[in-house]
Design a protein around this motif. Structure first.
Motif, short mmCIF file in Angstrom:
data_model
loop_
_atom_site.label_atom_id
_atom_site.label_comp_id
_atom_site.label_asym_id
_atom_site.label_seq_id
_atom_site.Cartn_x
_atom_site.Cartn_y
_atom_site.Cartn_z
N GLN A 156 -20.05 -31.38 55.05
CA GLN A 156 -19.86 -31.89 53.69
C GLN A 156 -18.41 -31.73 53.28
O GLN A 156 -17.77 -30.73 53.59
N VAL A 157 -17.90 -32.75 52.63
CA VAL A 157 -16.52 -32.75 52.12
C VAL A 157 -16.57 -33.10 50.64
O VAL A 157 -17.30 -34.01 50.24
N GLN A 158 -15.83 -32.38 49.87
CA GLN A 158 -15.70 -32.69 48.44
C GLN A 158 -14.27 -33.17 48.19
O GLN A 158 -13.32 -32.62 48.74
N LEU A 159 -14.15 -34.21 47.35
CA LEU A 159 -12.85 -34.80 47.05
C LEU A 159 -12.63 -34.79 45.54
O LEU A 159 -13.50 -35.20 44.78
N VAL A 160 -11.45 -34.35 45.13
CA VAL A 160 -11.09 -34.35 43.72
C VAL A 160 -9.76 -35.10 43.57
O VAL A 160 -8.77 -34.76 44.20
N GLU A 161 -9.79 -36.12 42.73
CA GLU A 161 -8.61 -36.95 42.51
C GLU A 161 -7.91 -36.57 41.22
O GLU A 161 -8.54 -36.06 40.27
N SER A 162 -6.63 -36.87 41.16
CA SER A 162 -5.86 -36.66 39.94
C SER A 162 -4.69 -37.63 39.94
O SER A 162 -4.35 -38.21 40.98
N GLY A 163 -4.08 -37.81 38.77
CA GLY A 163 -2.83 -38.56 38.70
C GLY A 163 -2.93 -39.95 38.10
O GLY A 163 -1.92 -40.63 37.97
N GLY A 164 -4.11 -40.39 37.75
CA GLY A 164 -4.21 -41.72 37.14
C GLY A 164 -3.62 -41.71 35.74
O GLY A 164 -3.22 -40.68 35.21
N GLY A 165 -3.53 -42.89 35.14
CA GLY A 165 -3.00 -42.98 33.79
C GLY A 165 -2.61 -44.39 33.45
O GLY A 165 -3.01 -45.34 34.13
N ARG A 166 -1.83 -44.51 32.39
CA ARG A 166 -1.38 -45.81 31.91
C ARG A 166 0.12 -45.90 32.01
O ARG A 166 0.83 -44.98 31.58
N VAL A 167 0.59 -47.01 32.59
CA VAL A 167 2.03 -47.25 32.69
C VAL A 167 2.31 -48.70 32.37
O VAL A 167 1.40 -49.53 32.36
N GLN A 168 3.58 -49.00 32.15
CA GLN A 168 3.97 -50.38 31.93
C GLN A 168 4.30 -51.04 33.25
O GLN A 168 4.53 -50.37 34.27
N THR A 169 4.31 -52.35 33.26
CA THR A 169 4.67 -53.12 34.44
C THR A 169 6.01 -52.63 34.99
O THR A 169 6.96 -52.44 34.23
N GLY A 170 6.04 -52.42 36.30
CA GLY A 170 7.25 -51.92 36.94
C GLY A 170 7.31 -50.42 37.06
O GLY A 170 8.19 -49.88 37.75
N GLY A 171 6.39 -49.73 36.42
CA GLY A 171 6.36 -48.28 36.45
C GLY A 171 5.77 -47.72 37.73
O GLY A 171 5.38 -48.47 38.63
N SER A 172 5.70 -46.40 37.79
CA SER A 172 5.21 -45.71 38.98
C SER A 172 4.18 -44.65 38.60
O SER A 172 4.22 -44.09 37.49
N LEU A 173 3.29 -44.38 39.53
CA LEU A 173 2.33 -43.30 39.41
C LEU A 173 2.11 -42.70 40.79
O LEU A 173 2.28 -43.39 41.80
N ARG A 174 1.70 -41.43 40.82
CA ARG A 174 1.31 -40.82 42.08
C ARG A 174 -0.08 -40.23 41.92
O ARG A 174 -0.32 -39.42 41.03
N LEU A 175 -0.98 -40.68 42.79
CA LEU A 175 -2.34 -40.16 42.82
C LEU A 175 -2.43 -39.08 43.90
O LEU A 175 -1.75 -39.16 44.93
N ALA A 176 -3.26 -38.09 43.64
CA ALA A 176 -3.50 -37.04 44.62
C ALA A 176 -5.00 -36.89 44.84
O ALA A 176 -5.79 -37.08 43.91
#
Length: 125
Positions: A1-21
């Motif tokens: 069994q593997v458990q996965l937890v995500e983080s890093g989403g959000g709202r940005v404007q066009t051309g912006g950047s985000l990093r998901l983990a």
């Protein structure tokens, strides 16, 4: 069994950047690849990027090539998705996936897929 937890989403404007983990726990030694998928309401979940644990090789959907970078997922138990030059069409719920495989007498045994809970990415124009 593997458990996965995500983080890093959000709202940005066009051309912006985000990093998901995506942090994995549990039987992480059985993970052979980690990937990011995304889904918008009414559409099928689509693959975005994958990284293979042993080789470190990566693959990307044509729609994100040159803008997104997947990393980690090897001996580390965390995979990242760096998203640059974001567009409104990148808006979706992003899901982390881990594909696991156990070998029994050298043969594939009990392949399985595990999913995170999803994280919303919204890109405004």
């Amino acid at each position: 069994q593997v458990q996965l937890v995500e983080s890093g989403g959000g709202r940005v404007q066009t051309g912006g950047s985000l990093r998901l983990a995506c942090t994995a726990s549990g039987s992480i030694d059985t993970i052979v690849s980690m990937a990011w998928f995304r889904q918008v309401p009414g559409s099928q979940r689509e693959s975005v990027a994958v990284i293979f644990k042993d080789s470190g090789a990566t693959k990307y959907a044509d729609s994100v090539k040159g803008r997104f970078t997947i990393s980690g997922g090897g001996a580390q138990n965390t995979a990242y998705l760096r998203m640059n030059s974001l567009k409104p069409e990148d808006s979706a719920v992003y899901y982390c996936n881990a594909h696991t495989l156990i070998l029994k007498k050298g043969m594939p045994y009990k392949p399985a897929d595990y999913w995170g809970q999803g994280t919303q990415v919204t890109v405004s124009s």
